[in-house]
Design a protein around this motif. Structure first.
Motif, PDB file in Angstrom:
ATOM      1  N   LYS A 222      12.004  25.753  49.602  1.00  0.00           N
ATOM      2  CA  LYS A 222      11.391  25.705  48.291  1.00  0.00           C
ATOM      3  C   LYS A 222      12.415  25.669  47.211  1.00  0.00           C
ATOM      4  O   LYS A 222      11.901  25.677  45.915  1.00  0.00           O
ATOM      5  N   GLY A 223      13.836  25.402  47.550  1.00  0.00           N
ATOM      6  CA  GLY A 223      14.659  25.014  46.511  1.00  0.00           C
ATOM      7  C   GLY A 223      15.803  26.563  46.858  1.00  0.00           C
ATOM      8  O   GLY A 223      15.840  27.096  47.444  1.00  0.00           O
ATOM      9  N   LEU A 224      16.664  26.335  45.739  1.00  0.00           N
ATOM     10  CA  LEU A 224      17.625  27.278  45.731  1.00  0.00           C
ATOM     11  C   LEU A 224      17.000  28.643  44.993  1.00  0.00           C
ATOM     12  O   LEU A 224      16.564  28.662  43.903  1.00  0.00           O
ATOM     13  N   ILE A 225      17.150  29.852  45.845  1.00  0.00           N
ATOM     14  CA  ILE A 225      16.656  30.974  45.488  1.00  0.00           C
ATOM     15  C   ILE A 225      17.732  32.108  45.092  1.00  0.00           C
ATOM     16  O   ILE A 225      18.711  32.320  45.893  1.00  0.00           O
ATOM     17  N   PHE A 226      17.865  32.686  43.867  1.00  0.00           N
ATOM     18  CA  PHE A 226      18.658  33.644  43.404  1.00  0.00           C
ATOM     19  C   PHE A 226      18.184  34.862  43.669  1.00  0.00           C
ATOM     20  O   PHE A 226      17.384  35.294  42.815  1.00  0.00           O
ATOM     21  N   PRO A 227      18.328  35.636  44.744  1.00  0.00           N
ATOM     22  CA  PRO A 227      17.834  37.002  45.166  1.00  0.00           C
ATOM     23  C   PRO A 227      17.810  37.995  43.974  1.00  0.00           C
ATOM     24  O   PRO A 227      19.108  38.128  43.286  1.00  0.00           O
ATOM     25  N   LYS A 228      17.064  38.646  43.400  1.00  0.00           N
ATOM     26  CA  LYS A 228      17.319  39.658  42.535  1.00  0.00           C
ATOM     27  C   LYS A 228      17.954  41.208  42.969  1.00  0.00           C
ATOM     28  O   LYS A 228      18.557  41.583  42.488  1.00  0.00           O
ATOM     29  N   ASN A 229      17.573  41.358  44.368  1.00  0.00           N
ATOM     30  CA  ASN A 229      18.164  42.145  45.049  1.00  0.00           C
ATOM     31  C   ASN A 229      18.416  41.856  46.590  1.00  0.00           C
ATOM     32  O   ASN A 229      17.624  41.859  47.286  1.00  0.00           O
TER      33      ASN A 229
END
Length: 237
Positions: A222-229
């Motif tokens: 789904k693309g680049l994911i920046f985890p919040k945690n």
């Protein structure tokens, strides 16, 4: 019959696959058609003009994917032009992502077929070529990655991905340069009409994304994911 028509077909399929103006036409068949045209172009350039692109890393990677797609199984997950919603600097703002698991399956299929006494030298050479772009850890752990589970990031399910845009983009630039040096091809309309960026000088390097060390994204289908945690990342059961 025009024996150079294969170059027109290659750049037609490349345009539909990579250019954003053809977004409405894209499907998994678009990728398969492109891979078939690339395979055919590699054969014809070598047979007709003694121009070998089959020893170029980007071609080898795409051929491995094509052969699995063509002979073994379907690619399960695929996405184009995913949007990067967070900060970071990308070499190019387009993406062509398949699942890392599917790529591993195609790579394992290639290794298994050639891991014998007769083909060992060929296999070693091809693996050396693809490590120009593919991390050696993926190659060394290919069997485990074939069984890779989906993961949960911030309570959403994702499949890990691999972006193959740069390989199609780069090999197209290389093919364009090769055609410009072949008398029978250099004055074809499709070659003359290529944008000035169709040259190896503009190829995308292996490291094509810059971000802050403390906020490294995870590449998913789904693309680049920046985890919040990051502490909540877990396998999907």
């Amino acid at each position: 019959m025009d024996s150079t028509r294969f170059i027109d077909r290659y750049f037609e399929s490349e345009s539909v696959l990579l250019k954003i103006e053809h977004t409405e036409k894209k499907s998994i068949t678009t990728l398969l058609t492109y891979l078939e045209m690339l395979h055919s172009t590699g054969d014809k350039l070598k047979d007709k003009y003694q121009c070998n692109i089959k020893n170029i890393p980007e071609f080898v990677i795409l051929r491995i994917i094509r052969n699995y797609f063509h002979h073994v199984d379907e690619i399960e997950d695929y996405s184009m032009f995913v949007e990067i919603k967070e900060w970071g600097i990308s070499e190019y703002n387009k993406h062509l992502i398949i699942s890392l698991k599917d790529f591993a399956k195609s790579l394992k299929n290639f290794i298994d077929k050639n891991n014998n006494k007769r083909n060992k030298k060929f296999l070693d050479k091809e693996i050396e070529l693809i490590t120009t772009f593919i991390e050696i850890e993926i190659i060394n752990n290919v069997e485990q990655i074939c069984d890779l589970k989906d993961i949960v990031i911030d309570e959403n399910k994702y499949s890990l991905g691999i972006d193959i845009f740069k390989y199609a983009y780069n090999i197209s630039n290389i093919i364009a340069d090769k055609c410009r040096n072949i008398d029978e091809l250099k004055n074809k309309t499709v070659i003359l009409n290529l944008e000035s960026t169709y040259t190896e000088e503009y190829n995308i390097p292996k490291r094509d994304y810059i971000c802050m060390p403390g906020n490294i994204p995870i590449l998913t289908t789904k693309g680049l994911i920046f985890p919040k945690n990051r502490n909540t990342i877990r396998p999907y059961n």
